[in-house]
Design a protein around this motif. Structure first.
Motif, PDB file in Angstrom:
ATOM      1  N   ALA A 284       0.830  -1.208   0.000  1.00  0.00           N
ATOM      2  CA  ALA A 284       0.000   0.000   0.000  1.00  0.00           C
ATOM      3  C   ALA A 284       0.865   1.259   0.000  1.00  0.00           C
ATOM      4  CB  ALA A 284      -0.933  -0.010   1.209  1.00  0.00           C
ATOM      5  N   ALA A 285       2.003   1.213   0.692  1.00  0.00           N
ATOM      6  CA  ALA A 285       2.904   2.370   0.685  1.00  0.00           C
ATOM      7  C   ALA A 285       3.436   2.640  -0.726  1.00  0.00           C
ATOM      8  CB  ALA A 285       4.056   2.150   1.668  1.00  0.00           C
ATOM      9  N   LEU A 286       3.671   1.578  -1.492  1.00  0.00           N
ATOM     10  CA  LEU A 286       4.081   1.758  -2.889  1.00  0.00           C
ATOM     11  C   LEU A 286       2.959   2.401  -3.700  1.00  0.00           C
ATOM     12  CD1 LEU A 286       5.911  -1.580  -3.815  1.00  0.00           C
ATOM     13  CD2 LEU A 286       6.929   0.660  -3.449  1.00  0.00           C
ATOM     14  N   VAL A 287       1.724   1.988  -3.430  1.00  0.00           N
ATOM     15  CA  VAL A 287       0.581   2.578  -4.129  1.00  0.00           C
ATOM     16  C   VAL A 287       0.486   4.068  -3.797  1.00  0.00           C
ATOM     17  CG1 VAL A 287      -1.941   2.572  -4.320  1.00  0.00           C
ATOM     18  CG2 VAL A 287      -0.683   0.395  -4.277  1.00  0.00           C
ATOM     19  N   ALA A 288       0.665   4.404  -2.517  1.00  0.00           N
ATOM     20  CA  ALA A 288       0.612   5.816  -2.109  1.00  0.00           C
ATOM     21  C   ALA A 288       1.660   6.630  -2.854  1.00  0.00           C
ATOM     22  CB  ALA A 288       0.813   5.931  -0.597  1.00  0.00           C
ATOM     23  N   ARG A 289       2.858   6.084  -3.006  1.00  0.00           N
ATOM     24  CA  ARG A 289       3.905   6.813  -3.722  1.00  0.00           C
ATOM     25  C   ARG A 289       3.574   6.909  -5.209  1.00  0.00           C
ATOM     26  NH1 ARG A 289       8.321   9.441  -2.656  1.00  0.00           N
ATOM     27  NH2 ARG A 289       8.188   8.850  -0.468  1.00  0.00           N
ATOM     28  N   ALA A 290       2.944   5.875  -5.769  1.00  0.00           N
ATOM     29  CA  ALA A 290       2.542   5.929  -7.178  1.00  0.00           C
ATOM     30  C   ALA A 290       1.515   7.032  -7.407  1.00  0.00           C
ATOM     31  CB  ALA A 290       1.980   4.573  -7.613  1.00  0.00           C
ATOM     32  N   VAL A 291       0.613   7.230  -6.435  1.00  0.00           N
ATOM     33  CA  VAL A 291      -0.441   8.227  -6.577  1.00  0.00           C
ATOM     34  C   VAL A 291       0.075   9.636  -6.303  1.00  0.00           C
ATOM     35  CG1 VAL A 291      -2.689   8.986  -5.669  1.00  0.00           C
ATOM     36  CG2 VAL A 291      -2.239   6.541  -5.996  1.00  0.00           C
ATOM     37  N   TRP A 292       0.843   9.806  -5.220  1.00  0.00           N
ATOM     38  CA  TRP A 292       1.212  11.145  -4.743  1.00  0.00           C
ATOM     39  C   TRP A 292       2.717  11.407  -4.750  1.00  0.00           C
ATOM     40  CZ3 TRP A 292      -2.112   8.834  -0.585  1.00  0.00           C
ATOM     41  CH2 TRP A 292      -3.474   9.099  -0.825  1.00  0.00           C
ATOM     42  N   GLY A 293       3.489  10.575  -5.441  1.00  0.00           N
ATOM     43  CA  GLY A 293       4.944  10.655  -5.406  1.00  0.00           C
ATOM     44  C   GLY A 293       5.552  12.044  -5.452  1.00  0.00           C
ATOM     45  N   PRO A 294       5.115  12.937  -6.369  1.00  0.00           N
ATOM     46  CA  PRO A 294       5.758  14.256  -6.453  1.00  0.00           C
ATOM     47  C   PRO A 294       5.617  15.089  -5.180  1.00  0.00           C
ATOM     48  CG  PRO A 294       4.440  13.812  -8.415  1.00  0.00           C
ATOM     49  CD  PRO A 294       4.134  12.723  -7.434  1.00  0.00           C
ATOM     50  N   PHE A 295       4.667  14.742  -4.318  1.00  0.00           N
ATOM     51  CA  PHE A 295       4.420  15.534  -3.113  1.00  0.00           C
ATOM     52  C   PHE A 295       5.029  14.911  -1.856  1.00  0.00           C
ATOM     53  CE2 PHE A 295       0.835  15.825  -6.053  1.00  0.00           C
ATOM     54  CZ  PHE A 295       0.961  17.151  -6.434  1.00  0.00           C
ATOM     55  N   LEU A 296       5.560  13.694  -1.970  1.00  0.00           N
ATOM     56  CA  LEU A 296       6.062  12.982  -0.799  1.00  0.00           C
ATOM     57  C   LEU A 296       7.558  13.200  -0.619  1.00  0.00           C
ATOM     58  CD1 LEU A 296       4.182   9.555  -1.113  1.00  0.00           C
ATOM     59  CD2 LEU A 296       3.428  11.680  -0.023  1.00  0.00           C
ATOM     60  N   PRO A 297       8.034  13.142   0.638  1.00  0.00           N
ATOM     61  CA  PRO A 297       9.483  13.257   0.864  1.00  0.00           C
ATOM     62  C   PRO A 297      10.205  12.053   0.267  1.00  0.00           C
ATOM     63  CG  PRO A 297       8.334  12.681   2.909  1.00  0.00           C
ATOM     64  CD  PRO A 297       7.275  12.960   1.880  1.00  0.00           C
TER      65      PRO A 297
END
Length: 198
Positions: free
Chosen positions: A115-128
């Motif tokens: 799920a953490a990979l999915v979160a990065r796929a969705v919002w990657g440009p905004f995440l640290p």
């Protein structure tokens, strides 16, 4: 008449509605792909996992993992749905095969890492940035024979939401329309939330 129609088309092309439609089209065409090897790397980071293999096909993420204790896990996670609400839940639901494996705490850890990979796929440009290429996992709840994950519980998502309110607004606008799992990996199709009519 031909000139009038061309003028009308040109005028409509510059309206906010037309621009919003173009943005929506771009988002609907956007697909974030998570390859098998990246899924396997995330499973290995699920704590006490000493070896793991992941195979994606026919809508399933098939996981085989050996724990440091010597116990083995063999189960499939099937991305079933996404429940996104404006200023609310950002949840994904996995069906589990075999269904009784949903009760395995270690499989829930694995689902949290995916799920953490999915979160990065969705919002990657905004995440640290990640440490070591893999984010810390999200919290996973069992719903009978399924697993539910709120992506807002991913540490990277929490950090971005708290430190950058403007980014949080943009993140809130993106939704998962559907999942696709094939031999290339897990794909996430993105879009904008549906606006109420009337």
């Amino acid at each position: 008449m031909r000139d009038a129609a061309a003028s009308a088309r040109e005028a409509l092309g510059n309206t906010p509605f037309a621009k919003a439609r173009d943005v929506l089209r771009e988002l609907r065409d956007r697909r974030a792909r998570i390859p098998e090897r990246q899924l396997a790397r995330a499973v290995l980071r699920a704590g006490t996992v000493s070896a793991a293999s992941v195979r994606t096909r026919d809508g399933r993420i098939e996981i085989t993992a050996e724990l440091e204790s010597g116990r083995a896990i063999a189960a499939a996670l099937i991305p079933e749905s996404a429940r996104f609400a404006p200023r609310g839940a950002k949840e994904i639901v996995f069906a589990v095969d075999p269904p009784e494996a949903a009760g395995d705490a270690k499989l829930r850890d694995v689902a949290g890492m995916i799920a953490a990979l999915v979160a990065r796929a969705v919002w990657g440009p905004f995440l640290p940035p990640t440490e070591g290429g893999v984010d810390a996992g999200a919290m996973v709840d069992r719903e009978g024979e399924k697993l539910r994950v709120d992506l807002r519980t991913c540490p990277a998502v929490r950090a971005a939401s708290q430190s950058a309110p403007a980014a949080a607004l943009v993140m809130d606008a993106l939704v998962i329309e559907r999942f696709e799992v094939d031999e290339q990996g897990l794909s996430v199709r993105l879009g904008l939330p549906k606006m109420p009519v009337g």
